[in-house]
Enzyme design. Structure first.
Site, PDB file in Angstrom:
ATOM      1  N   HIS A  19       0.826  -1.209   0.000  1.00  0.00           N
ATOM      2  CA  HIS A  19       0.000   0.000   0.000  1.00  0.00           C
ATOM      3  C   HIS A  19       0.861   1.260   0.000  1.00  0.00           C
ATOM      4  O   HIS A  19       0.677   2.154  -0.845  1.00  0.00           O
ATOM      5  CB  HIS A  19      -0.915  -0.008   1.228  1.00  0.00           C
ATOM      6  CG  HIS A  19      -1.845   1.150   1.298  1.00  0.00           C
ATOM      7  ND1 HIS A  19      -3.125   1.111   0.789  1.00  0.00           N
ATOM      8  CD2 HIS A  19      -1.693   2.404   1.810  1.00  0.00           C
ATOM      9  CE1 HIS A  19      -3.713   2.283   0.977  1.00  0.00           C
ATOM     10  NE2 HIS A  19      -2.861   3.086   1.603  1.00  0.00           N
ATOM     11  N   GLU A  20       1.798   1.315   0.934  1.00  0.00           N
ATOM     12  CA  GLU A  20       2.617   2.526   1.064  1.00  0.00           C
ATOM     13  C   GLU A  20       3.580   2.675  -0.117  1.00  0.00           C
ATOM     14  O   GLU A  20       3.931   3.799  -0.496  1.00  0.00           O
ATOM     15  CB  GLU A  20       3.380   2.506   2.380  1.00  0.00           C
ATOM     16  CG  GLU A  20       2.498   2.440   3.625  1.00  0.00           C
ATOM     17  CD  GLU A  20       1.483   3.564   3.707  1.00  0.00           C
ATOM     18  OE1 GLU A  20       1.693   4.613   3.062  1.00  0.00           O
ATOM     19  OE2 GLU A  20       0.464   3.392   4.401  1.00  0.00           O
ATOM     20  N   HIS A  23       1.859   4.731  -2.765  1.00  0.00           N
ATOM     21  CA  HIS A  23       1.958   6.170  -2.502  1.00  0.00           C
ATOM     22  C   HIS A  23       3.369   6.681  -2.786  1.00  0.00           C
ATOM     23  O   HIS A  23       3.555   7.737  -3.403  1.00  0.00           O
ATOM     24  CB  HIS A  23       1.608   6.456  -1.043  1.00  0.00           C
ATOM     25  CG  HIS A  23       0.186   6.205  -0.674  1.00  0.00           C
ATOM     26  ND1 HIS A  23      -0.870   6.671  -1.427  1.00  0.00           N
ATOM     27  CD2 HIS A  23      -0.368   5.545   0.381  1.00  0.00           C
ATOM     28  CE1 HIS A  23      -2.015   6.311  -0.852  1.00  0.00           C
ATOM     29  NE2 HIS A  23      -1.725   5.618   0.240  1.00  0.00           N
TER      30      HIS A  23
END
Length: 348
Positions: A19-20, A23
């Site tokens: 997920h990170e 980003h």
């Protein structure tokens, strides 16, 4: 307990890093300064700085974060807020997008890895009166061959396929005790009477044979894609069942999820990959909900700003709203965790 904890940290680590990373890489691609990439939540254990970014490992292994420059402040150097609306939305949504795509990789791996599959004849034990199964003429002693065109390995798969087709007229292939076969149509109910189930069948798997299976690579990709689509349908029907008040079970917090992860991990790597795929999809959808402090909440502010032709909401006001949302989410997690602990203690 140690095994469960390690399995949970491993699964959570995969989901959070994926997920990170979404980003992180999209921010870098659009020229947004990444101040920190953190694994876990503070207090900090240690950190290493490479270029403009600090990479930290923190004590609480319940998540992670990417700290971007100027998320609400366009005056900050190389800030997120200074970028175009499309770029900001892309950066904010990229984590959830990666979590939505991750199940394809995980499920492909689950099919590639040798795993046990239980196969047997699905025999009807009981048919509830005035149920879709009874109306279709199904009786005890019949054998279910397929449902909605799906081949069935066991009655657990049957239950899953029925749940995927709630409210939809579906064909069942039935073999009767005299050896004849017939095709009947049933419509699984969204709100069945208590203890009847959506179709009104009680089944068991007879003559079970455990087969060791490993799917060839390209076939595994196809099955992984189909399984990913099935997870979306299951998730959608689960939400609709919760709204209708007919969903079984309840919401699980970190403790409840960790317990399930431990149980699944003991069943083998393939089931663990399947469950991780389910968690990843849940994480993707949850993060895109327009709730303050979540990615979806931040995206909602960008969309509102875009609709107002660039007129920004006051950064301090936005920050306060996200803080309130974060406090609400933490309170909810504490409440659900308490319920998880009480449920575990209640079961001994």
């Amino acid at each position: 307990m140690l095994f469960t904890l390690l399995a949970f940290i491993l699964v959570l680590g995969v989901l959070v890093l994926a997920h990170e990373a979404g980003h992180f890489f999209t921010a870098k691609a659009f020229g947004v300064k990444v101040n920190e990439f953190g694994v876990g939540y503070p207090p900090r254990l240690f950190a290493v700085k490479r270029g403009e970014t600090e990479y930290s490992v923190n004590l609480l292994p319940l998540g992670g974060f990417v700290k971007l420059s100027g998320e609400e402040d366009p005056e900050a150097p190389d800030s997120l807020a200074s970028k175009s609306h499309a770029k900001r939305i892309t950066v904010l949504a990229s984590g959830a997008v990666i979590n939505a795509l991750l199940p394809l990789i995980l499920l492909t791996g689950a099919f590639l890895i040798p795993h046990d599959v239980a196969r047997g004849a699905i025999e009807v034990v009981e048919v509830a009166p005035d149920s879709p199964a009874a109306a279709a003429g199904i009786v005890a002693g019949d054998t279910v061959i397929s449902f909605a065109g799906r081949e069935l390995d066991n009655n657990a798969v049957l239950g899953r396929v029925i749940f995927m087709n709630l409210g939809e007229a579906s064909e069942m292939v039935i073999r009767h005790a005299d050896g004849t076969t017939s095709i009947v149509t049933v419509t699984p109910r969204w709100e069945p009477p208590a203890d009847q189930g959506a179709v009104g069948l009680q089944t068991t798997t007879k003559d079970v044979v455990i087969e060791r299976e490993s799917v060839p690579f390209f076939q595994a990709i196809g099955r992984g894609f189909n399984e990913s689509v099935d997870l979306l349908v299951l998730f959608k029907n689960s939400i609709l069942s919760m709204i209708a008040g007919t969903a079984e079970g309840g919401v699980a917090g970190p403790v409840g999820i960790a317990t399930i992860v431990g149980d699944v991990a003991r069943a083998g790597l393939s089931p663990l990959l399947e469950f991780t795929a389910l968690l990843s999809l849940n994480l993707a959808i949850l993060n895109l909900l327009p709730i303050p402090a979540l990615d979806g909440g931040r995206i909602a502010f960008v969309v509102v700003e875009w609709a107002r032709r660039g007129k920004r909401i006051d950064p301090q006001t936005e920050g306060k709203i996200h803080f309130i949302g974060f406090a609400f989410l933490i309170s909810l997690i504490i409440l659900v965790t308490f319920n998880d602990i009480m449920r575990i203690v209640g079961n001994g």
